[in-house]
Structure formats: C-alpha cells, structure tokens
Design a protein around this motif. Structure first.
Motif, PDB file in Angstrom:
ATOM      1  N   VAL A  50       0.845  -1.204   0.000  1.00  0.00           N
ATOM      2  CA  VAL A  50       0.000   0.000   0.000  1.00  0.00           C
ATOM      3  C   VAL A  50       0.877   1.249   0.000  1.00  0.00           C
ATOM      4  O   VAL A  50       0.620   2.219  -0.714  1.00  0.00           O
ATOM      5  CB  VAL A  50      -0.975  -0.013   1.196  1.00  0.00           C
ATOM      6  N   VAL A  51       1.950   1.200   0.771  1.00  0.00           N
ATOM      7  CA  VAL A  51       2.865   2.351   0.821  1.00  0.00           C
ATOM      8  C   VAL A  51       3.500   2.569  -0.554  1.00  0.00           C
ATOM      9  O   VAL A  51       3.612   3.696  -1.032  1.00  0.00           O
ATOM     10  CB  VAL A  51       3.929   2.154   1.918  1.00  0.00           C
ATOM     11  N   GLU A  52       3.865   1.488  -1.205  1.00  0.00           N
ATOM     12  CA  GLU A  52       4.471   1.596  -2.539  1.00  0.00           C
ATOM     13  C   GLU A  52       3.499   2.254  -3.526  1.00  0.00           C
ATOM     14  O   GLU A  52       3.890   3.118  -4.313  1.00  0.00           O
ATOM     15  CB  GLU A  52       4.831   0.192  -3.033  1.00  0.00           C
ATOM     16  N   SER A  53       2.226   1.893  -3.460  1.00  0.00           N
ATOM     17  CA  SER A  53       1.232   2.519  -4.343  1.00  0.00           C
ATOM     18  C   SER A  53       1.063   3.984  -4.006  1.00  0.00           C
ATOM     19  O   SER A  53       0.944   4.827  -4.903  1.00  0.00           O
ATOM     20  CB  SER A  53      -0.136   1.833  -4.198  1.00  0.00           C
ATOM     21  N   LEU A  54       1.056   4.302  -2.711  1.00  0.00           N
ATOM     22  CA  LEU A  54       0.897   5.708  -2.309  1.00  0.00           C
ATOM     23  C   LEU A  54       2.087   6.554  -2.752  1.00  0.00           C
ATOM     24  O   LEU A  54       1.924   7.702  -3.139  1.00  0.00           O
ATOM     25  CB  LEU A  54       0.722   5.816  -0.793  1.00  0.00           C
TER      26      LEU A  54
END
Ligand code: DX5
Ligand code: ZN
Length: 233
Positions: A50-54
C-alpha cells in the motif's frame, strides 16, 4: 518558525486513499502512514504494498510511522520504495543506530519515536542519527484517543535538548520535533508552545467535510502557539 503538518490516513477512508491523499496535498507538508503489525500495537493496518502505491500516487512525501515489533527488519524497505521519512519506535528497535543509518542510506529521513511512558534521556545521544524525534502524545495503536497532557513535559525537554544540539554541534540539517496523537485545534497550540514543530493529525483532519481547510486551521493555531512563546522570550 517552520511548521510541518502531517495528516494521518489512519482516519481516512481506506477505500478512497488516493482521493483522501489528494484532499490535503495543497495544504499539508507530509502524509502520515501508520504501519501497524498487531504485535507492537493491538491494531493491524497497511504494509509495504500500500505504501508503494501511495508513493507513486500521492503528491506529498510519505511520513511512515512503524508501529511494528521488528523495525530493524522492515524499516529500510520503506525507505527503499521512496518514503520521505521512516520512523521507528525506541521500544521496539534492537539496533537503533544501524537501522537509523540504513534508513538514511536508502534516501529517507530517519525518525525515532518515544511512546508516552518512555523517557527521553537514554536516547539523547542518538539525536545525530535522526531527522525527526517523535514524542507520542497518546499510546500508539488507534486514532481518536484523548491527548495525554503529561507528555508535554517531554516535548519541552526535547526542545531544550534539540536547541542545545544545534547551538553546540553546529548541526545544519533540520531536526524536527514531532507530536502524534490527539492533536487537534485545541491541543496543537500547547504542543507548539512546548516546542513541537511537526504535527500529526488524523481525526482532526479527516473527520470533517474539508480536510484541506482543517490542515490550514491547524497550521494557524500552531503558528499562534509558537508566536506566543516568541513573545514571552
Ligand atoms: C496512533 C497513530 C496516530 C493516529 C493519530 O497510534 O500513531 O498517527 O492516526 O490519530 P488522531 O490524530 O485521531 O489522534
Ligand atoms: Zn502515527
């Protein structure tokens, strides 16, 4: 005084994260992401995917707060995927110097967090290794908790310490003093008066209809609080 406001997406609608991030992008400085593993704290949130997408979709630098029991294992990975800042908990790390250096080596700012019952003194020597010192103003784990007034004394101690480090070591890199938990329009000025200059706010930003306006209001109150200290000095 420079002030940083970091809205916590823990209080956002997780089905609309990109929109919730965009709603504060013009007004905030960072976007706070609480990574929780259900071990260090009794709550489970998001992780690396999720952090990578954000990182790819949010315009603000991500301010990762690791509420996990093995930050030495996980922290460098968040820096490697492009987080702006990665904060580990003093109570959880076994090798703070190594991990803080690994975060910086991977290109992110390094942060050290102290839970409410954790004293500052044992960590004073680590300030050279950090870009952010986070004083928790609630027990980590959940949003919307009541601000713990007794933590302000630690914020004041940290402010004195940071000012001394600057004065005597000639340090040029910023050293932010961040607070997280129960920060809202009525508590933020007291945090600023005590010396904080970086403010995480979850429910105070995302509970209302206009997150951007909430960030602006928080910044105005923080600036007033900081000015009232300047006026007394
Ligand atoms: C709590 C988290 C906070 C939380 C703050 O463990 O670290 O970042 O989102 O939420 P509020 O601002 O609602 O207290
Ligand atoms: Zn947090």
């Amino acid at each position: 005084m420079n002030t940083r406001i970091s809205p916590s997406i823990l209080a956002a609608d997780f089905t609309r994260l990109a929109e919730e991030a965009a709603a504060v992008a013009d007004d905030a400085d960072l976007l706070h992401v609480d990574v929780m593993d259900n071990h260090f704290v009794p709550n489970l949130t998001v992780g690396l995917p999720v952090v990578e997408s954000l990182v790819k979709n949010a315009r603000l630098p991500l301010d990762i707060h690791l509420g996990v029991s093995d930050p030495d294992r996980w922290a460098p990975g968040y820096a490697e995927v492009g987080a702006g800042s990665v904060t580990i908990h003093a109570e959880a790390t076994q090798a703070p110097v190594r991990t803080l250096r690994a975060i910086r080596a991977a290109g992110a700012q390094a942060g050290l967090a102290l839970s409410p019952a954790t004293p500052l003194q044992p960590y004073e020597g680590l300030l050279d290794e950090v870009d952010t010192l986070l004083i928790m103003t609630v027990e980590p784990g959940f949003g919307s908790q009541k601000f713990l007034d007794f933590t302000l004394e630690k914020v004041r101690q940290a402010r004195t310490l940071i000012d001394n480090v600057r004065r005597f070591s000639g340090r040029e890199v910023p050293l932010w003093l961040q607070v997280d938990g129960g920060v809202n329009e009525s508590t933020i000025a007291r945090c600023a008066e005590a010396g904080a200059d970086s403010f995480v706010a979850g429910s105070a930003v995302y509970a209302g209809a206009d997150p951007g306006a909430a960030v602006r209001a928080l910044r105005a109150r923080a600036t007033e609080g900081a000015r009232s200290v300047g006026a007394r000095a």
